[in-house]
Design a protein around this motif. Sequence first.
Motif, PDB file in Angstrom:
ATOM      1  N   GLY A   1       0.814  -1.203   0.000  1.00  0.00           N
ATOM      2  CA  GLY A   1       0.000   0.000   0.000  1.00  0.00           C
ATOM      3  C   GLY A   1       0.846   1.251   0.000  1.00  0.00           C
ATOM      4  O   GLY A   1       2.082   1.186  -0.037  1.00  0.00           O
ATOM      5  N   PRO A   2       0.176   2.398   0.059  1.00  0.00           N
ATOM      6  CA  PRO A   2       0.901   3.673   0.059  1.00  0.00           C
ATOM      7  C   PRO A   2       1.646   3.880   1.374  1.00  0.00           C
ATOM      8  O   PRO A   2       1.157   3.506   2.435  1.00  0.00           O
ATOM      9  N   ASP A   3       2.838   4.467   1.261  1.00  0.00           N
ATOM     10  CA  ASP A   3       3.612   4.746   2.474  1.00  0.00           C
ATOM     11  C   ASP A   3       3.531   6.236   2.808  1.00  0.00           C
ATOM     12  O   ASP A   3       3.036   7.031   2.004  1.00  0.00           O
TER      13      ASP A   3
ATOM     14  N   SER B   1       4.833   0.732  -0.774  1.00  0.00           N
ATOM     15  CA  SER B   1       5.653  -0.271  -0.095  1.00  0.00           C
ATOM     16  C   SER B   1       4.974  -1.627  -0.217  1.00  0.00           C
ATOM     17  O   SER B   1       3.748  -1.718  -0.178  1.00  0.00           O
ATOM     18  N   CYS B   2       5.796  -2.665  -0.358  1.00  0.00           N
ATOM     19  CA  CYS B   2       5.278  -4.021  -0.485  1.00  0.00           C
ATOM     20  C   CYS B   2       6.193  -4.972   0.285  1.00  0.00           C
ATOM     21  O   CYS B   2       7.413  -4.952   0.099  1.00  0.00           O
ATOM     22  N   ILE B   3       5.582  -5.777   1.134  1.00  0.00           N
ATOM     23  CA  ILE B   3       6.285  -6.837   1.860  1.00  0.00           C
ATOM     24  C   ILE B   3       5.678  -8.153   1.385  1.00  0.00           C
ATOM     25  O   ILE B   3       4.474  -8.367   1.526  1.00  0.00           O
ATOM     26  N   THR B   4       6.507  -8.999   0.808  1.00  0.00           N
ATOM     27  CA  THR B   4       6.041 -10.309   0.354  1.00  0.00           C
ATOM     28  C   THR B   4       6.780 -11.382   1.128  1.00  0.00           C
ATOM     29  O   THR B   4       7.998 -11.321   1.272  1.00  0.00           O
ATOM     30  N   MET B   5       6.036 -12.361   1.636  1.00  0.00           N
ATOM     31  CA  MET B   5       6.638 -13.499   2.315  1.00  0.00           C
ATOM     32  C   MET B   5       6.365 -14.744   1.479  1.00  0.00           C
ATOM     33  O   MET B   5       5.238 -14.951   1.024  1.00  0.00           O
ATOM     34  N   MET B   6       7.421 -15.558   1.281  1.00  0.00           N
ATOM     35  CA  MET B   6       7.302 -16.789   0.497  1.00  0.00           C
ATOM     36  C   MET B   6       7.615 -17.998   1.370  1.00  0.00           C
ATOM     37  O   MET B   6       8.509 -17.951   2.205  1.00  0.00           O
TER      38      MET B   6
END
Length: 186
Positions: A83-85, A91-96
């Motif tokens: 989302g917007p920072d 900003s994007c946080i991806t967990m795999m």
Amino acid sequence: SVLTALPSGSRQLDITVKLIASAGEVTFRDTKEGTFALRVAPWLAVTGNKFDPVGGKGHILTSAGHQDTAAWGTRATWVSYFGPDPQGGTSCITMMDHPSNLRHPTWWHVRDYGLFAANPFGISDFEASPDSPIKKGTGIGGQGTKGNFVLAAGQSFTQRYLILLERTSPDAARLNAAFATFAKSK
């Protein structure tokens, strides 16, 4: 753990956790509460919480296409919180979840107020039927046993997760390619 700066300016954190039953048998009980987790900043949350009642303008997206509140309790190879920072960017946080992990693809205990957790143990909550005494999403965990996992004395298991920190919205094709690379890593 290995932190890597990527050419795009993004960062990735490759995390390996090895659990060893060194003092006897260990039972990991069935609970939705999560195993490997992050809390996102309040401005990235989808809704408000006790720290920020207004909430953020963030979103959740899974590799299976589930979005926002529909992502909770679903299985996927990756999940992005984005989302917007405050600086006006994204900003994007991806967990795999690595394919060698227990019960891959894992279930995600990802909530719209900023909780972000991978959890191979909460099967009773995540897969509860609507008429079950354990209602999906009610927060009444620990009543089932389907997710229990027993680690025998002296045995171990390893879990791996990759976290991508980016200044862009999630792109499924790009994230699927990143997951394919992660999946091949030892």
